[in-house]
Design an enzyme around this catalytic site. Structure first.
Site, PDB file in Angstrom:
ATOM      1  N   LYS A 196       5.702  -9.859  -6.725  1.00  0.00           N
ATOM      2  CA  LYS A 196       4.980  -9.135  -5.269  1.00  0.00           C
ATOM      3  C   LYS A 196       4.213  -9.734  -4.638  1.00  0.00           C
ATOM      4  O   LYS A 196       3.730 -10.776  -5.197  1.00  0.00           O
ATOM      5  CB  LYS A 196       3.783  -7.184  -5.926  1.00  0.00           C
ATOM      6  CG  LYS A 196       2.755  -7.265  -4.438  1.00  0.00           C
ATOM      7  CD  LYS A 196       2.784  -5.943  -5.240  1.00  0.00           C
ATOM      8  CE  LYS A 196       1.356  -5.303  -4.430  1.00  0.00           C
ATOM      9  NZ  LYS A 196       0.534  -3.963  -4.979  1.00  0.00           N
ATOM     10  N   LYS A 249       8.661  -6.739  -3.424  1.00  0.00           N
ATOM     11  CA  LYS A 249       7.769  -6.002  -2.226  1.00  0.00           C
ATOM     12  C   LYS A 249       6.975  -6.792  -1.413  1.00  0.00           C
ATOM     13  O   LYS A 249       6.674  -8.530  -2.419  1.00  0.00           O
ATOM     14  CB  LYS A 249       7.080  -5.584  -2.868  1.00  0.00           C
ATOM     15  CG  LYS A 249       6.085  -4.647  -2.376  1.00  0.00           C
ATOM     16  CD  LYS A 249       5.453  -4.459  -3.130  1.00  0.00           C
ATOM     17  CE  LYS A 249       3.848  -3.868  -2.297  1.00  0.00           C
ATOM     18  NZ  LYS A 249       2.715  -2.889  -2.898  1.00  0.00           N
TER      19      LYS A 249
HETATM   20  C1  PBG Z   1      -2.085  -2.539  -4.064  1.00  0.00           C
HETATM   21  C2  PBG Z   1      -0.998  -1.954  -3.687  1.00  0.00           C
HETATM   22  C3  PBG Z   1       0.159  -2.638  -1.713  1.00  0.00           C
HETATM   23  C4  PBG Z   1       0.874  -2.013  -1.557  1.00  0.00           C
HETATM   24  C5  PBG Z   1       1.004  -1.025  -2.486  1.00  0.00           C
HETATM   25  N1  PBG Z   1      -0.342  -1.176  -4.040  1.00  0.00           N
HETATM   26  C6  PBG Z   1      -0.318  -3.938  -1.521  1.00  0.00           C
HETATM   27  C7  PBG Z   1      -2.041  -4.436  -1.402  1.00  0.00           C
HETATM   28  O1  PBG Z   1      -3.133  -3.775  -1.512  1.00  0.00           O
HETATM   29  O2  PBG Z   1      -2.585  -5.371  -1.654  1.00  0.00           O
HETATM   30  C8  PBG Z   1       1.135  -2.240  -0.346  1.00  0.00           C
HETATM   31  C9  PBG Z   1       1.941  -1.332   0.221  1.00  0.00           C
HETATM   32  C10 PBG Z   1       3.096  -0.723   1.128  1.00  0.00           C
HETATM   33  O3  PBG Z   1       2.298  -1.305   2.093  1.00  0.00           O
HETATM   34  O4  PBG Z   1       3.234   0.186   2.142  1.00  0.00           O
HETATM   35  N2  PBG Z   1      -1.802  -2.329  -5.296  1.00  0.00           N
HETATM   36 ZN    ZN Z   2      -3.733  -2.409  -5.948  1.00  0.00          ZN
END
Ligand code: PBG
Ligand code: ZN
Length: 326
Positions: A196, A249
């Site tokens: 991620k 992601k």
């Molecule tokens: C953090 C989290 C994020 C997303 C899902 N869980 C990113 C973040 O805020 O750093 C992003 C999902 C999206 O943008 O659709 N746990």
């Molecule tokens: Zn988070």
């Protein structure tokens, strides 16, 4: 041998010929819908930067999930926004928490027709908006693992089929696996947010999940967009710690990483088309600059072609509708 012996256009001449040699498929079973739900709402709240997406109530969530199951979408990923936040994010493991409520309601309503995935993180639950616990001004990796373990068990008790640790703490998959096993939940699977990236494309999500960090940023735990070898190390570690499905992601800017992950490990592999990827397409389409359905289907197919077995996407419903009904 080359032209004129070879003419690749021969097999592009008609619909049936093109269909016959099509390499990549996209079906509703490849799609997972991320859904938001907020404690204390009396009606769903539309999200400005994610047109067509809502913060759900438990009842609007159950209704939406019924429709998704009917369309052949196999799973949903749930994100909860609690009524109260604190420094430790304690609402995340409250047996009466919003996700726990939703899991029980969905199981009662839908049985096993839909796989239920709980996103497992602290950023929606902490008053500072970070994905981990703050100790001495910084996110403390190992203290956070204990919190993740509690959340995992709590989701499992409420009926999750999978939990999806998304905070990018080192050791999070192992900590969650051990906690699940020790509490009798050895059959609850782990979808690991393995690679991620610290991405600009998460911006609309932070409105939806009310999870914008109050200070600093997430670059101390999420991957540097410059790094792909490191992403493979992250994935390998998560597999060694017990991940059942690994995820990359965002999706579109990281298709190279996705392709390498699928080729290297061969696990069920997911890609998350994130909020900003969704918002870009919707915004351009709203201005008439893109044909929305075509852009949506082309990108989803490209994510499949790059190696995704599963795609988490806010287009899950319109894409499944299109696949089902044309
Ligand atoms: C953090 C989290 C994020 C997303 C899902 N869980 C990113 C973040 O805020 O750093 C992003 C999902 C999206 O943008 O659709 N746990
Ligand atoms: Zn988070």
């Amino acid at each position: 041998m080359t032209f004129p012996l070879h003419r690749l256009r021969r097999l592009r001449r008609t619909d049936v010929l093109r269909e016959m040699v099509r390499e990549t498929t996209l079906e509703p079973r490849h799609l997972v819908a991320p859904l938001f739900l907020k404690e204390g709402l009396t009606r769903p709240a539309e999200l400005e930067a994610m047109p067509g997406q809502q913060q759900h109530t438990v009842s609007s969530l159950v209704e939406t999930c019924g429709t998704l199951a009917e369309l052949g979408v196999p799973a949903v990923m749930l994100f909860g926004v609690p009524a109260r936040k604190d420094a430790e994010g304690s609402a995340a493991w409250d047996p009466d928490g919003i996700i726990q409520h939703a899991l029980r309601a969905l199981r009662a309503e839908l049985g096993d027709r839909l796989a239920l995935i709980g996103d497992l993180c602290l950023c929606e639950y902490t008053d500072h908006g970070h994905c981990g616990l703050i100790r001495g001004g910084a996110v403390d990796n190992d203290a956070t693992l204990e919190a993740y373990a509690r959340i995992a068990v709590s989701y499992a008790e409420a009926g999750a089929d999978l939990v999806a640790p998304s905070g990018m703490m080192d050791g999070q998959v192992g900590a969650v696996r051990r906690a699940l096993d020790a509490s009798g939940h050895q059959d609850v699977a782990i979808l690991a947010y393995a690679a991620k990236y610290a991405s600009a494309f998460f911006e609309p999500f932070r409105e939806a999940a009310e999870s914008r960090p109050r200070f600093g940023n997430r670059r101390g735990y999420q991957l540097d967009p410059a790094n792909a070898d490191e992403a493979l190390r992250e994935v390998r570690l998560d597999i060694d710690e017990g991940a059942d499905i690994v995820m990359v992601k965002p999706a579109l800017p990281y298709l190279d990483v996705l392709a390498r992950v699928k080729a290297a490990f061969g696990l069920p592999t997911a890609a998350y088309q994130v909020s900003g990827e969704y918002a870009m397409i919707r915004a351009a389409a709203a201005r008439g600059w893109l044909q929305e359905d075509q852009a949506m289907m082309e990108i989803l197919l490209a994510i499949r072609r790059a190696g995704a077995d599963l795609i988490l996407t806010y287009f899950a419903r319109p894409a499944a509708e299109r696949l089902r009904h044309g």
